[in-house]
Design a protein around this motif. Structure first.
Motif: not given
Length: 314
Positions: A36-57, A75-79
């Motif tokens: 998401h967001g502008p291609e050359h903007a500063p980067a943020v990486v989000l790793a969700h927890g157990w039983c969740c998905s990217t939607a959590f963020w 995470q593998r098996g999620h979302g």
């Protein structure tokens, strides 16, 4: 009763990514990634927890994507990441490393935020070359490194073998969670959220958690039961900030305090009164602000981007 994978509107509805990709981990596992967001903007990486998905963020993505490139993965098996027979902390580290290598340019630095099992992923991957290369700073939300089942307070009784046994049976249950009903929301709120969590927050979390397949939920519960990543804490040598809710029943504040004491460069520990385990959903503005501040402090390009945006808004 609904089986929606996440809420469809409101502040906790996931925004549409700029683009999506599938990353292949070292063992062949396929990992779904959203950018998401502008291609050359500063980067943020989000790793969700157990039983969740990217939607959590969703709340963090929506706010940060205005001026950051936000990378979130399942995470593998999620979302939307298919289930894989390999369960363990090393596969989690493999997946994070693959995501970083696929989405960040050589030498590019990012803030990496991990919630619960996402934080454990960071501890497991602390010595990986991609993490050493790309992690400018880390935010750990509601997580721990070991002794999770014995310390959990989901079962309201004195700590000891009986409570640990009951907790293990509850968290490791193979039973399907079923549709999201009023009772299901109350149960999830009790176990994972603070008493003051509003209905929108509870419904958002319930839909995400109930969408996790029962076999995946059970498989990762076994990994969390045996978790021992104390060695990984000392290898997180970049600046690390920690957030935890004082009413967290799954990873109580004792874990956050232990992390803060063991980290080589802990730059802050925030305990949020009355909040539970789902801190990015329960305190979206605060968690977003922590990520934004870490990026502004530890990613040089983020300071420049902020200055440019300020000039454009003048």
């Amino acid at each position: 009763m609904s089986r929606l994978l996440h809420v469809a509107d409101g502040p906790y509805a996931p925004p549409v990514p700029a683009h999506e990709l599938t990353v292949t981990a070292a063992d062949g596992a396929r990992i779904h990634v959203e950018v998401h967001g502008p291609e050359h903007a500063p980067a943020v990486v989000l790793a969700h927890g157990w039983c969740c998905s990217t939607a959590f963020w969703a709340a963090q993505i929506r706010a940060l994507a205005a001026d950051h490139r936000v990378i979130a993965y399942d995470q593998r098996g999620h979302g939307r990441s298919p289930a894989n027979p390999a369960y363990g902390t090393e596969p989690l580290a493999d997946d994070l490393e693959a995501v970083l290598e696929a989405t960040l340019a050589p030498g590019e630095r990012a803030v990496i935020a991990g919630h619960s099992m996402g934080g454990m992923t960071l501890m497991a991957a602390a010595t990986r070359p991609a993490v050493r290369e790309h992690a400018a700073a880390v935010l750990l939300c509601s997580t721990g490194s070991a002794r999770l089942v014995a310390s959990a307070t989901v079962v309201p009784m004195r700590a000891g073998r009986v409570r640990t046994w009951l907790t293990r049976r509850i968290l490791g249950s193979r039973a399907p969670l079923g549709p999201v009903t009023p009772l299901a929301r109350r149960i999830l709120k009790y176990g994972t959220m603070g008493p003051g969590s509003n209905p929108l927050m509870v419904d958002a979390c319930a839909r995400i958690v109930h969408a996790c397949p029962s076999r995946v939920r059970h498989g990762w519960s076994q990994v969390l039961d045996l978790l021992d990543l104390d060695h990984g804490i000392r290898e997180l040598r970049m600046p690390v900030e920690i957030v935890v809710g004082t009413a967290d029943r799954l990873t109580p504040p004792v874990h956050a305090r232990e992390l803060a004491a063991a980290l080589p460069d802990c730059v802050g520990l925030t305990e949020l009164p009355g909040l539970g385990h789902m801190t990015p959903v329960e305190a979206p503005g605060l968690v977003t602000g922590k990520i934004r501040a870490l990026a502004a402090t530890y990613i040089p390009s983020a300071r420049g981007e902020r200055a440019v945006l300020a000039e454009e808004g003048a």
